[in-house]
Design a protein around this motif. Structure first.
Motif, PDB file in Angstrom:
ATOM      1  N   VAL A 145      43.238 -31.373 -52.709  1.00 37.40           N
ATOM      2  CA  VAL A 145      42.826 -31.506 -54.142  1.00 37.40           C
ATOM      3  C   VAL A 145      43.912 -31.723 -54.897  1.00 37.40           C
ATOM      4  CG1 VAL A 145      40.442 -30.743 -53.376  1.00 37.40           C
ATOM      5  CG2 VAL A 145      42.349 -29.186 -54.292  1.00 37.40           C
ATOM      6  N   ARG A 148      47.322 -27.078 -57.606  1.00 38.20           N
ATOM      7  CA  ARG A 148      47.510 -26.169 -58.735  1.00 38.20           C
ATOM      8  C   ARG A 148      48.135 -24.952 -58.188  1.00 38.20           C
ATOM      9  NH1 ARG A 148      42.486 -26.432 -61.526  1.00 38.20           N
ATOM     10  NH2 ARG A 148      43.444 -24.544 -62.792  1.00 38.20           N
ATOM     11  N   HIS A 158      43.184 -22.578 -52.463  1.00 36.70           N
ATOM     12  CA  HIS A 158      42.658 -23.200 -53.397  1.00 36.70           C
ATOM     13  C   HIS A 158      41.692 -24.366 -53.200  1.00 36.70           C
ATOM     14  CE1 HIS A 158      42.026 -25.051 -57.557  1.00 36.70           C
ATOM     15  NE2 HIS A 158      42.512 -25.956 -56.899  1.00 36.70           N
ATOM     16  N   ALA A 159      42.318 -25.255 -52.407  1.00 41.08           N
ATOM     17  CA  ALA A 159      41.359 -26.306 -52.107  1.00 41.08           C
ATOM     18  C   ALA A 159      39.810 -25.861 -51.381  1.00 41.08           C
ATOM     19  CB  ALA A 159      42.128 -27.152 -51.046  1.00 41.08           C
ATOM     20  N   ASP A 161      38.103 -23.416 -52.244  1.00 38.34           N
ATOM     21  CA  ASP A 161      37.347 -23.095 -53.519  1.00 38.34           C
ATOM     22  C   ASP A 161      36.667 -24.392 -54.081  1.00 38.34           C
ATOM     23  OD1 ASP A 161      37.299 -20.250 -52.743  1.00 38.34           O
ATOM     24  OD2 ASP A 161      39.018 -19.951 -54.110  1.00 38.34           O
ATOM     25  N   GLN A 162      37.894 -25.401 -54.235  1.00 36.10           N
ATOM     26  CA  GLN A 162      37.398 -26.398 -55.087  1.00 36.10           C
ATOM     27  C   GLN A 162      36.542 -27.311 -54.579  1.00 36.10           C
ATOM     28  OE1 GLN A 162      38.842 -26.861 -58.352  1.00 36.10           O
ATOM     29  NE2 GLN A 162      37.254 -28.298 -58.426  1.00 36.10           N
ATOM     30  N   ARG A 163      36.756 -27.484 -53.071  1.00 37.98           N
ATOM     31  CA  ARG A 163      35.781 -28.554 -52.272  1.00 37.98           C
ATOM     32  C   ARG A 163      34.448 -27.901 -52.380  1.00 37.98           C
ATOM     33  NH1 ARG A 163      38.406 -31.854 -48.316  1.00 37.98           N
ATOM     34  NH2 ARG A 163      37.268 -30.809 -46.818  1.00 37.98           N
ATOM     35  N   TYR A 165      32.911 -26.072 -54.518  1.00 40.59           N
ATOM     36  CA  TYR A 165      32.320 -26.110 -55.489  1.00 40.59           C
ATOM     37  C   TYR A 165      32.011 -27.679 -55.812  1.00 40.59           C
ATOM     38  CZ  TYR A 165      31.489 -25.673 -60.775  1.00 40.59           C
ATOM     39  OH  TYR A 165      30.830 -25.792 -62.116  1.00 40.59           O
ATOM     40  N   ASP A 166      32.945 -28.663 -55.704  1.00 42.98           N
ATOM     41  CA  ASP A 166      32.708 -29.946 -55.957  1.00 42.98           C
ATOM     42  C   ASP A 166      31.649 -30.465 -55.193  1.00 42.98           C
ATOM     43  OD1 ASP A 166      34.910 -30.137 -57.828  1.00 42.98           O
ATOM     44  OD2 ASP A 166      36.137 -30.864 -56.338  1.00 42.98           O
ATOM     45  N   GLU A 171      30.099 -21.352 -56.588  1.00 37.53           N
ATOM     46  CA  GLU A 171      31.291 -20.420 -56.758  1.00 37.53           C
ATOM     47  C   GLU A 171      31.341 -19.713 -55.507  1.00 37.53           C
ATOM     48  OE1 GLU A 171      33.477 -20.354 -59.183  1.00 37.53           O
ATOM     49  OE2 GLU A 171      32.414 -21.369 -60.827  1.00 37.53           O
TER      50      GLU A 171
END
Length: 299
Positions: A145, A148, A158-159, A161-163, A165-166, A171
């Protein structure tokens, strides 16, 4: 209970031997070489042989008490070196997973974002499925992603978490402790094994820091530091990718169980072709294929 405690003590001894004692003894050998040889005779075996002969000729070399005392000192020093390496590993982990809020982390983040944006633009400009696949591979080699974090390892964590969530609006930080309680023991074992491999990579980086310090007195230690650091980085990337993939897979497969345990959903639907297609699209976390693009393998 006695059997359990004996097994636990055995495992603790094995970890102490593998993680602290053996690498510590090797490091102490390097320290001894630095003291005896220094920079001037860094790779002189004759000088080392003379030092060994002088030590063997010492009156205390034939004393059982002296030998036992030296052996105990070596074990204690090796363990202490291992503990220092573990402490250094914590610092390295903080650096490799930092958020990049301060300089020079912000510069590294901006550089990674610039590279990722160029790779993302190449994905947008791809004219065929083959070109798109190659462009996506180059982009994902930078980050899954938008970056960051200053490092690939930080961005891969981090990806995850982000993936999640997306894909689900979930969370992960809030859900993970509850999800951990609902997954089967086999899943926990796989996650713990991956987390242990992840920590072992940082442990190697801690040893690299100690060898780097030793290089001030014995330059071959700098070569050892470079090799150990490169190995730690390669293993760290691999272990991070495996760990992050397992975390995402755990959410994909067991988050619905958590929702059912919390009373947020009904019974699971029957597995039909439509449901199977939906699961495939969800687990890949990719947009649906464009029907106007060429089929896979086309050039």
């Amino acid at each position: 209970m006695t059997t359990f405690l004996s097994a636990l003590a055995g495992k603790a001894a094995e970890k102490w031997l593998a993680l602290l004692l053996l690498p510590g003894v090797v490091y102490l050998a390097g320290v001894a070489a630095a003291v005896v040889l220094g920079h001037a005779h860094a790779l002189d075996p004759a000088e080392l042989q003379l030092a060994i002969d002088r030590l063997a000729a010492h009156p205390g070399a034939s004393s059982a008490g002296a030998i036992l005392l030296v052996a105990a000192g070596v074990l204690a020093a090796a363990t202490l070196a291992g503990m220092c390496a573990r402490a250094s590993a914590v610092v390295v982990e903080c650096l490799w997973t930092s958020r990049g809020d301060r300089w020079p982390g912000r510069l590294l983040v901006r550089r990674r974002v610039h590279r990722w944006q160029r790779a993302d633009a190449a994905c947008e400009a791809a004219g065929t499925r083959a070109e798109l696949a190659r462009a996506m591979e180059r982009r994902e080699a930078i980050a899954l992603v938008r970056p960051r974090r200053p490092t690939w390892i930080g961005d891969r964590l981090h990806a995850a978490d982000q993936r999640v969530y997306d894909a689900y609006g979930l969370e992960l930080g809030a859900a993970w402790p509850r999800l951990w309680l609902t997954v089967p023991d086999a899943v926990r074992a796989e996650l713990l094994s991956a987390r242990e491999a992840y920590g072992a990579a940082f442990g190697l980086a801690g040893w690299a820091a100690l060898y780097l310090l030793l290089g001030a007195w014995w330059w071959p230690a700098l070569c050892a530091a470079a090799v150990v650091a490169a190995t730690a980085w390669i293993r760290g990337r691999s272990a991070t990718a495996v760990f992050a993939d397992l975390v995402e897979a755990t959410v994909d497969l067991h988050a619905i169980t958590l929702a059912q345990e919390l009373g947020l959903t009904g019974e699971r639907p029957a597995l039909t072709r439509e449901v199977g297609d939906a699961i495939t699209t969800t687990l890949r976390k990719d947009p649906p294929p464009d029907p106007h693009r060429d089929p896979p393998g086309a050039v």
